[in-house]
Write an enzyme that holds these catalytic residues in place. Structure first.
Site, short mmCIF file in Angstrom:
data_model
loop_
_atom_site.label_atom_id
_atom_site.label_comp_id
_atom_site.label_asym_id
_atom_site.label_seq_id
_atom_site.Cartn_x
_atom_site.Cartn_y
_atom_site.Cartn_z
N GLY A 14 0.79 -1.23 0.00
CA GLY A 14 0.00 0.00 0.00
C GLY A 14 0.82 1.28 0.00
O GLY A 14 0.32 2.33 0.43
N HIS A 113 1.15 0.98 -13.20
CA HIS A 113 1.92 -0.20 -13.62
C HIS A 113 3.41 0.17 -13.64
O HIS A 113 3.78 1.23 -14.15
CB HIS A 113 1.47 -0.65 -15.02
C1 GRF Z 1 3.48 -1.07 -7.55
O1 GRF Z 1 4.80 -1.30 -7.98
C2 GRF Z 1 2.55 -0.91 -8.71
O2 GRF Z 1 3.15 -0.38 -9.84
C3 GRF Z 1 2.07 -2.31 -8.98
O3 GRF Z 1 1.99 -2.91 -7.71
C4 GRF Z 1 2.89 -2.27 -6.82
C5 GRF Z 1 2.12 -1.87 -5.60
O4 GRF Z 1 2.95 -1.39 -4.59
N1 GRF Z 1 0.81 -2.29 -9.70
P1 GRF Z 1 2.30 -0.80 -3.26
O5 GRF Z 1 1.41 -1.87 -2.66
O6 GRF Z 1 1.55 0.44 -3.61
O7 GRF Z 1 3.47 -0.51 -2.36
#
Ligand code: GRF
Length: 207
Positions: A14, A113
């Site tokens: 998160g 992404h």
């Molecule tokens: C991020 O690297 C995002 O690009 C991908 O999932 C990851 C989530 O990270 N879709 P977080 O849970 O927000 O730290």
């Protein structure tokens, strides 16, 4: 214009959720997070949401492992609508969104992404970029459509891939940009600054 209301969906740590919640707290983003939902019961994102005083809920995606469909999809739709959200923000949500939810929130679901799309869709994109020998990587904020990481692009941020990079160091550099890009993209929507030139091509309106 009334404040934009967001439902955030995530399966992991998160950190992107935190960047959005902090931008709101600092007054940099005029938005409200109405609910945070995770398909992983003990995901850190739920704990972090609760610390911000935001309604945080676990909703199982079972019986499926990689998508939200059927009863689970209905429950997600019900909770999101009940919360009053008008946009859905996918912040590390590891399931494919199916047509019913897509239709209910057409062009109102955002994803981040960790690559410069259309290069390296799917999982572990930064590792794919490193192994491929690319010289730049980055992140993309886009609207979600029925494909995997294929929806119209709102904005992208690039980072260099350095000679001594590991998957970990590259991912960390990308995440710094993610935490800038996601609140920025939401701000563009909140301020009604996006214009679709075609079904795919979005530009930023500057008056
Ligand atoms: C991020 O690297 C995002 O690009 C991908 O999932 C990851 C989530 O990270 N879709 P977080 O849970 O927000 O730290």
């Amino acid at each position: 214009m009334s404040k934009i209301k967001l439902a955030v969906l995530g399966s992991g740590t998160g950190s992107n959720f935190v960047s959005i919640a902090e931008a709101i707290e600092k007054g940099e983003l005029d938005a409200e997070i109405t609910i945070v939902i995770s398909d992983v019961e003990d995901a850190l994102i739920l704990e972090r949401a609760a610390k911000f005083g935001i309604n945080a809920k676990y909703i199982s995606g079972a019986p499926f492992k990689t998508k939200i469909e059927g009863d689970a999809e209905d429950k997600y739709i019900e909770e999101i609508i009940k919360s009053g959200a008008d946009y859905i923000v996918l912040a590390g949500f590891m399931r494919i969104i199916k047509p019913k939810l897509l239709k209910a929130f057409k062009n109102r679901i955002l994803n981040i992404h960790p690559s410069l799309l259309p290069a390296f869709p799917g999982v572990h994109s930064w590792e794919q970029a490193l192994e491929y020998g690319a010289k730049f990587a980055g992140c993309t904020v886009h609207f979600v459509d029925e494909g995997t990481d294929t929806g119209p692009i709102i904005l992208q941020k690039a980072v260099p891939i350095l000679d001594d990079d590991t998957a970990k160091s590259l991912h960390a550099r990308i995440q710094v940009q993610e935490h800038i890009a996601f609140p920025e993209a939401i701000r563009l929507i909140a301020e009604d600054k996006l214009k679709f030139l075609t079904e795919r091509r979005i530009i930023i309106k500057y008056e």
